[in-house]
Design a protein around this motif. Sequence first.
Motif, mmCIF file in Angstrom:
data_model
loop_
_atom_site.group_PDB
_atom_site.id
_atom_site.type_symbol
_atom_site.label_atom_id
_atom_site.label_comp_id
_atom_site.label_asym_id
_atom_site.label_seq_id
_atom_site.Cartn_x
_atom_site.Cartn_y
_atom_site.Cartn_z
ATOM 1 N N ARG B 4 -59.322 -89.367 49.014
ATOM 2 C CA ARG B 4 -58.819 -88.545 50.120
ATOM 3 C C ARG B 4 -57.699 -87.613 49.672
ATOM 4 O O ARG B 4 -56.880 -87.956 48.817
ATOM 5 N N ALA B 5 -57.709 -86.450 50.292
ATOM 6 C CA ALA B 5 -56.775 -85.394 49.924
ATOM 7 C C ALA B 5 -55.365 -85.707 50.422
ATOM 8 O O ALA B 5 -55.161 -86.560 51.288
ATOM 9 N N ALA B 6 -54.416 -84.987 49.879
ATOM 10 C CA ALA B 6 -53.027 -85.131 50.296
ATOM 11 C C ALA B 6 -52.887 -84.741 51.753
ATOM 12 O O ALA B 6 -53.556 -83.827 52.238
ATOM 13 N N GLY B 7 -52.001 -85.454 52.436
ATOM 14 C CA GLY B 7 -51.738 -85.129 53.832
ATOM 15 C C GLY B 7 -52.763 -85.664 54.801
ATOM 16 O O GLY B 7 -52.730 -85.334 55.986
ATOM 17 N N LEU B 8 -53.694 -86.503 54.313
ATOM 18 C CA LEU B 8 -54.734 -87.025 55.198
ATOM 19 C C LEU B 8 -54.259 -88.306 55.874
ATOM 20 O O LEU B 8 -53.688 -89.188 55.244
ATOM 21 N N LEU B 9 -54.506 -88.377 57.182
ATOM 22 C CA LEU B 9 -54.127 -89.536 57.976
ATOM 23 C C LEU B 9 -55.380 -90.179 58.558
ATOM 24 O O LEU B 9 -56.423 -89.522 58.688
ATOM 25 N N ALA B 10 -55.256 -91.437 58.929
ATOM 26 C CA ALA B 10 -56.363 -92.150 59.567
ATOM 27 C C ALA B 10 -55.854 -92.920 60.767
ATOM 28 O O ALA B 10 -54.774 -93.525 60.728
ATOM 29 N N SER B 76 -51.518 -81.451 59.307
ATOM 30 C CA SER B 76 -51.392 -80.144 59.962
ATOM 31 C C SER B 76 -51.948 -80.170 61.381
ATOM 32 O O SER B 76 -51.473 -79.419 62.254
ATOM 33 N N ALA B 77 -52.924 -81.034 61.636
ATOM 34 C CA ALA B 77 -53.472 -81.157 62.992
ATOM 35 C C ALA B 77 -52.422 -81.727 63.943
ATOM 36 O O ALA B 77 -52.389 -81.380 65.134
ATOM 37 N N VAL B 78 -51.579 -82.596 63.402
ATOM 38 C CA VAL B 78 -50.519 -83.177 64.219
ATOM 39 C C VAL B 78 -49.538 -82.083 64.635
ATOM 40 O O VAL B 78 -49.127 -82.007 65.801
ATOM 41 N N ARG B 84 -45.324 -84.831 65.814
ATOM 42 C CA ARG B 84 -44.844 -84.978 64.446
ATOM 43 C C ARG B 84 -45.102 -86.405 63.953
ATOM 44 O O ARG B 84 -45.306 -87.332 64.742
ATOM 45 N N VAL B 85 -45.116 -86.524 62.624
ATOM 46 C CA VAL B 85 -45.382 -87.810 61.981
ATOM 47 C C VAL B 85 -44.075 -88.394 61.479
ATOM 48 O O VAL B 85 -43.315 -87.703 60.793
ATOM 49 N N GLU B 86 -43.819 -89.632 61.828
ATOM 50 C CA GLU B 86 -42.636 -90.332 61.327
ATOM 51 C C GLU B 86 -43.092 -91.515 60.484
ATOM 52 O O GLU B 86 -43.695 -92.466 60.984
ATOM 53 N N ARG B 87 -42.823 -91.436 59.205
ATOM 54 C CA ARG B 87 -43.226 -92.511 58.293
ATOM 55 C C ARG B 87 -42.233 -93.662 58.379
ATOM 56 O O ARG B 87 -41.036 -93.456 58.420
ATOM 57 N N ASP B 88 -42.762 -94.880 58.376
ATOM 58 C CA ASP B 88 -41.861 -96.032 58.261
ATOM 59 C C ASP B 88 -42.331 -96.995 57.178
ATOM 60 O O ASP B 88 -41.613 -97.900 56.787
ATOM 61 N N ARG B 110 -53.060 -83.000 74.034
ATOM 62 C CA ARG B 110 -52.745 -83.250 72.620
ATOM 63 C C ARG B 110 -53.714 -84.248 72.003
ATOM 64 O O ARG B 110 -54.097 -84.126 70.835
ATOM 65 N N GLN B 111 -54.119 -85.223 72.797
ATOM 66 C CA GLN B 111 -55.135 -86.164 72.308
ATOM 67 C C GLN B 111 -56.423 -85.393 71.989
ATOM 68 O O GLN B 111 -57.075 -85.655 70.979
ATOM 69 N N GLN B 112 -56.767 -84.480 72.873
ATOM 70 C CA GLN B 112 -58.002 -83.721 72.667
ATOM 71 C C GLN B 112 -57.905 -82.822 71.428
ATOM 72 O O GLN B 112 -58.878 -82.667 70.694
ATOM 73 N N ILE B 113 -56.739 -82.234 71.222
ATOM 74 C CA ILE B 113 -56.567 -81.383 70.044
ATOM 75 C C ILE B 113 -56.718 -82.206 68.777
ATOM 76 O O ILE B 113 -57.414 -81.797 67.831
ATOM 77 N N LEU B 114 -56.085 -83.381 68.734
ATOM 78 C CA LEU B 114 -56.229 -84.239 67.554
ATOM 79 C C LEU B 114 -57.691 -84.642 67.362
ATOM 80 O O LEU B 114 -58.206 -84.648 66.241
ATOM 81 N N ALA B 115 -58.358 -84.980 68.454
ATOM 82 C CA ALA B 115 -59.765 -85.377 68.348
ATOM 83 C C ALA B 115 -60.612 -84.234 67.810
ATOM 84 O O ALA B 115 -61.521 -84.444 66.990
ATOM 85 N N SER B 116 -60.316 -83.024 68.252
ATOM 86 C CA SER B 116 -61.115 -81.876 67.829
ATOM 87 C C SER B 116 -60.905 -81.563 66.350
ATOM 88 O O SER B 116 -61.737 -80.898 65.731
ATOM 89 N N ARG B 117 -59.811 -82.023 65.787
ATOM 90 C CA ARG B 117 -59.504 -81.752 64.371
ATOM 91 C C ARG B 117 -59.813 -82.961 63.489
ATOM 92 O O ARG B 117 -59.446 -82.967 62.317
ATOM 93 N N SER B 118 -60.431 -83.988 64.050
ATOM 94 C CA SER B 118 -60.670 -85.228 63.306
ATOM 95 C C SER B 118 -62.141 -85.397 62.989
ATOM 96 O O SER B 118 -63.015 -84.826 63.646
#
Lengths: 230, 123
Positions: B4-10, B76-78, B84-88, B110-118
Motif C-alpha cells: 500500500r502507498a504512503a498516506g493510505l488509511l483503512a 487527502s480524502a479526509v 483531520r487525522v490524529e495519530r495515536d 462527510r461520511q458520504q464524501i469519504l465513502a465516495s473516495r474509498s
Amino acid sequence: MEFQKTTTDPVVSPAGAPHPSVTVAITELAEHDEPAGIPWTGLLRPDGKQTSFRQPLRGFREVWTSVAPARVDFLFRQGGFTLPVDVHCFRGVPRKVAPNAWIVRCPDPDRESLKQEVYSLSKQAGAGNWDGEGALALAPETVDIAQKLIDQLPGYVARPDVAATPHGEVDFDWVIARDMMLAISIGPSREIAFSGLFRGARLNGCEPWTGKLPQFVHCCLERLRGARIE
Amino acid sequence: MTVRAAGLLARFALESGRLTDSIVKPKLFEPNRALELSVFRVDGLVHDQIRDLGDRVVEKHPAARKLHGWGEFLESAVREAGLRVERDDDPPRHADIVGWPQDPSERKQRQQILASRSYPVRL
C-alpha cells in the motif's frame, strides 16, 4: 357503521409495532353504500392511469380481493361517472372520511417489512451504550416518527438500508453508486436531516418534522429515480 | 502482493452490509458518540498484513464477531471531507479521524464524501 376486521396474526402487537397484514371484510360497506346492482368496472389512479377489470366486480369486497395489494384511490363505474373511494385502511380498520368518500389503501408488504425493521432497531438500540462506545438510546418517539416517515416515501423509492446511529437517530440510506447516494435521518431533535451526493452535486440540510416528508427530500429522492445500482 | 502507498488509511468493517464489491457505504464511516472515527494507517502493508491488523481489532472489540473487510482511502480524502487525522499509534498504526460537525446532515455528508473516495476490500 361498524366493520369487521380479521387478522392473520392472533397475537396483539406491542405498542409501536406495525401490524401484520390484515384482511378486512368490508361487506357491510358494500351493502350500505353501494347502490345495488351497479358493478365496478375499473380503477382510476391519482396519476391518471386507468385499469379496467377483466370483468365487472360487484361489491367492494370483490374489488378489495382483486386489486390488493395495489393501492387504489378511485373506482369508476359503468356509465362513466367516477365515485371517489376513500376507505382508509389504518391498521386494517376502514375509515369513512366523507359521504361516499372512502380511502382504499392496502398495506404495502414492502413498507410493512421496512417498518418492522425500524421497530427492531428499537430493540437493538433501545438502551444507552448499545454499541459499547457510549451510544445514545433510540427514543420511542424517534422510532415512531421513522415509521411515519416510511409511509410518506413515494411509491417508486427502492428499499433503503436502515440503521440506528450512536447519536440516537434512525438512518435511511440509499447507495446507488460511489457518487450517487442519499441519507435521510430522524433523531432526538425531531428534525429530518438529509444529505446526498448526486454525480458531483452535494446537498444537505435539516427541516423540522411536521408529519410530512419535506419537499426538498422529495426532490432528492427524485434525483435517485432511475439511477441503476452499481 | 501489493504494498500500500504512503498516506493510505483503512477503516475496518466489523459488521456486514458496509461493503459491496464496488462500493464502500457511508455507514462504515459513522463516527462514535464522541465524534471520533477509528482508522489504521496501512501504508507499506500488504493484504495479509492488513487482514491480520483487522483480526486483532475484532478480537478486542466488545461486539464484533468477524472481519468483513475494509475500506481503503487516502489521507487527502479526509482533508477533502473537512476532517483531520490524529495519530495515536495505540495500538500501533491506529489513528482517529476527528473534526466532525455536530449537525447530522453535515456529518452524513462527510461520511458520504469519504465513502465516495474509498475502495472496498471484501473478505
